[in-house]
Write an enzyme that holds these catalytic residues in place. Structure first.
Site, short mmCIF file in Angstrom:
data_model
loop_
_atom_site.label_atom_id
_atom_site.label_comp_id
_atom_site.label_asym_id
_atom_site.label_seq_id
_atom_site.Cartn_x
_atom_site.Cartn_y
_atom_site.Cartn_z
N ARG A 122 0.82 -1.21 0.00
CA ARG A 122 0.00 0.00 0.00
C ARG A 122 0.86 1.26 0.00
O ARG A 122 0.52 2.26 0.61
CB ARG A 122 -0.95 0.01 1.20
CG ARG A 122 -1.89 -1.16 1.28
CD ARG A 122 -2.86 -1.21 0.08
NE ARG A 122 -3.75 -2.35 0.23
CZ ARG A 122 -3.49 -3.57 -0.21
NH1 ARG A 122 -2.34 -3.79 -0.84
NH2 ARG A 122 -4.34 -4.55 -0.06
N SER B 242 -11.71 -0.47 2.46
CA SER B 242 -10.91 -0.74 3.66
C SER B 242 -10.34 0.58 4.20
O SER B 242 -9.63 1.29 3.49
CB SER B 242 -9.76 -1.69 3.33
OG SER B 242 -10.26 -2.93 2.88
N GLU C 296 -5.91 4.23 5.75
CA GLU C 296 -5.56 4.03 4.35
C GLU C 296 -5.95 5.21 3.44
O GLU C 296 -5.12 5.63 2.62
CB GLU C 296 -6.21 2.74 3.83
CG GLU C 296 -5.67 2.27 2.50
CD GLU C 296 -5.94 0.80 2.25
OE1 GLU C 296 -6.52 0.51 1.19
OE2 GLU C 296 -5.58 -0.05 3.07
#
Length: 349
Positions: free
Chosen positions: A174, A249, A345
């Protein structure tokens, strides 16, 4: 590339544009100055204007990985560069150049209909192509970095276009060079490399279980079957942003050392985790949040999705503050109970 024909070099200015439909949380947001970018050549002159006026600025694609304030001052660049075309093909690989404004899920569908498998595990991830290398999106055992050959972007520090190779992008979980250097690059095109020697990737737990339950043969599933399975699994677990606002998410799965993992598993034998790099273990953030009692919990208009604790949702009129206050409570609870830090995130603007 099928770019807009005769697109003006000066991008269209839209003052005080409402962006509720352009962020998947469905937040009420107004952009002071929105500029529609339909081709890369529009960017250099616009960035000069932004610099002269000393405006704050940001790029907005599909708005699927951002938390926006009520007002975006300065300039907001709406990334609408579209089109995709095969630029090269050899014995082993096919290369596909894609505009940064192309819808990601629609691209995944397009690749399958054009016999370019590989991205099927990444189906139904909201957002646009330009955001995928920044976040290095991943799901069900696949990361987009595995298929990116290079990324073309406008470098705002040198005021020139640059092409970054896969290695230059410094992809990690990520993460990427773009994410580590915010506001330096404006991604305009992504070149994907599709190996002709395709392999099914169904080792991820949810997919493995799905095909174990469905299959009556020992044959690997086809790319289309994997695509269909991912869509079904995601639909069952994750809310549709068109129905209830969310950014997918909300927290990254934390990665801990082997020593910390061994300490945790002694105290919490049922903790859910996955192997990572040598000496590391990836913990399931959703499990940690669920164990802290947050699944289905609501704070003002923000809440934790009742079917998946990893997702924060907008129940109707949530603000960025509502969402971040709930996220902070979750982070504090997980830190207190497990000694683990949860990183958000989505990008907070």
């Amino acid at each position: 590339m099928n770019r807009a024909k005769n697109a003006p070099l000066s991008p269209k200015l839209i003052p005080n544009l409402g962006l509720k439909s352009r962020n998947t949380f469905g937040l009420e947001v107004s952009a002071e100055r929105a500029f529609e970018i339909t081709q890369p050549d529009q960017i250099p002159a616009l960035m000069d204007e932004i610099a002269r006026n000393q405006w704050a600025w940001r790029v907005l694609g599909g708005g699927s990985n951002v938390i926006l304030p009520p007002v975006l001052s300065g300039a907001t660049l709406l990334m609408n560069i579209t089109g995709q075309e095969v630029t090269q093909e050899d014995v082993s690989d096919t290369y596909l150049l894609v505009g940064a404004g192309v819808n990601w899920h629609e691209l995944v569908q397009w690749t399958l209909t054009h016999n370019l498998p590989g991205l099927e595990n990444l189906a139904l991830i909201p957002g646009t192509v330009g955001a995928t290398p920044i976040q290095n999106i991943g799901a069900y055992g696949v990361e987009v970095a595995q298929y990116i050959e290079s990324v073309t972007a406008f470098d705002t520090q040198s005021n020139t276009f640059a092409t970054l190779s896969n290695k230059d992008c410094q992809f990690a979980y990520r993460d990427s060079h773009f994410k580590q250097n915010p506001n330096q690059y404006i991604v305009t095109e992504v070149l994907f490399k599709f190996p002709k020697a395709w392999q099914a990737r169904v080792h991820y737990a949810d997919l493995a279980k799905y095909f174990a339950d469905q299959s009556n043969t020992d044959q690997d599933p086809s790319p289309q079957e994997i695509f269909d399975a991912v869509c079904q699994i995601r639909t069952q677990k994750l809310p549709d942003p068109k129905v209830i606002g969310n950014a997918g998410s909300f927290f990254q799965n934390p990665i801990v050392s082997a020593e910390q993992y061994n300490t945790l598993i002694e105290k919490f034998p049922n903790i859910v985790s996955y192997p990572d790099t040598a000496g590391k273990r990836k913990l399931a953030a959703g499990w940690l949040i669920d164990q802290c009692g947050f699944k289905g919990k609501r704070l003002a208009e923000a809440g934790v999705y009742e079917k998946q604790a990893l997702v924060i949702v907008n129940h109707g009129e949530a603000s960025a503050s509502d969402i971040l206050n709930l996220a902070r409570q979750i982070q504090e609870a997980v830190q207190k109970q497990y000694g683990v830090t949860l990183d958000i995130e989505p990008n907070i603007l």
